[in-house]
Design an enzyme around this catalytic site. Sequence first.
Site, PDB file in Angstrom:
ATOM      1  CD  GLU A 160      -2.954   0.598   2.443  1.00  0.00           C
ATOM      2  OE1 GLU A 160      -3.328   1.658   2.954  1.00  0.00           O
ATOM      3  OE2 GLU A 160      -3.183  -0.522   2.946  1.00  0.00           O
ATOM      4  CG  ASP A 169      -3.424   9.389   6.658  1.00  0.00           C
ATOM      5  OD1 ASP A 169      -3.572   8.168   6.760  1.00  0.00           O
ATOM      6  OD2 ASP A 169      -3.476  10.000   5.573  1.00  0.00           O
ATOM      7  CE1 TYR A 200      -7.685  -0.357   6.503  1.00  0.00           C
ATOM      8  CE2 TYR A 200      -6.249  -0.214   4.581  1.00  0.00           C
ATOM      9  CZ  TYR A 200      -6.460  -0.060   5.942  1.00  0.00           C
ATOM     10  OH  TYR A 200      -5.444   0.387   6.737  1.00  0.00           O
TER      11      TYR A 200
END
Length: 263
Positions: free
Chosen positions: A49, A60, A175
């Site tokens: 990734e 993030d 995911y």
Amino acid sequence: MTRIDDTFARLTAEGKKAFVAYVMAGDPDYETSLEIVRSLPAAGVDIIELGAPFTDPMADGPTIQLAGQRALEAGMTMDRTLELARAFRAENNTTPIVLMGYYNPIYSRGVDTFLAEAKEAGIDGLIVVDLPPEEDDELCIPAQKAGLNFIRLATPTTDDKRLPKVLQNTSGFVYYVSITGITGSAEASAADVAPEVARIKAQTDLPIIVGFGIKTPEGAQSIASVADGAVVGSAIVAEIADGKSPAEVTAFVKSLADGAHSA
């Protein structure tokens, strides 16, 4: 069949879970980053990734935000990110690369241009965290038509009403974000993750890979045991931030991969 599909078919045949490693392209600089990325398959990484540095990475946590900042300060751009993928592909034509990032750099480049360049560079899939399913016509559908998997995130707050919408045009794998919050925060718990994976599996045949909150080989093993694989990002990026050598980073990644593969 994409490289991602091929990889999961191989792992299934071998009775193994997948290990996915996240690194930020260009962190701490292009050359070091490329050396680390090239070393990942031999360390047991099944899917790479690759983070595309962006100035406003709202999903993030601090570890990956700072990695993006270091990469940008070292001159990393989308051009150089694709160049890094191309350099990796010159030596490895089998390990899938999933490009993870945000829509702004893709939009400003032009979707058709970006998709053609990404495909040519050897990118296999995209995770674009700020494009919801309602915007599938923007990038998801064109990406699928270009032969790239479009991988969607499901989270603990994705309820049964929302889940079919999230899964609708997803391909490659799903995911599953194991915790609410940002990357690199709380620790993932297999006991919490297992029922969620089962819930998603009831609605899709795609592999479910779990990320966020996995920091150790034991954590990778524990989470992989209740899913189709595990993703580690912040813990790897933290090793790079600490100034560890590419060999030391790779050794740490191998320990994580061994953990996931032992599940």
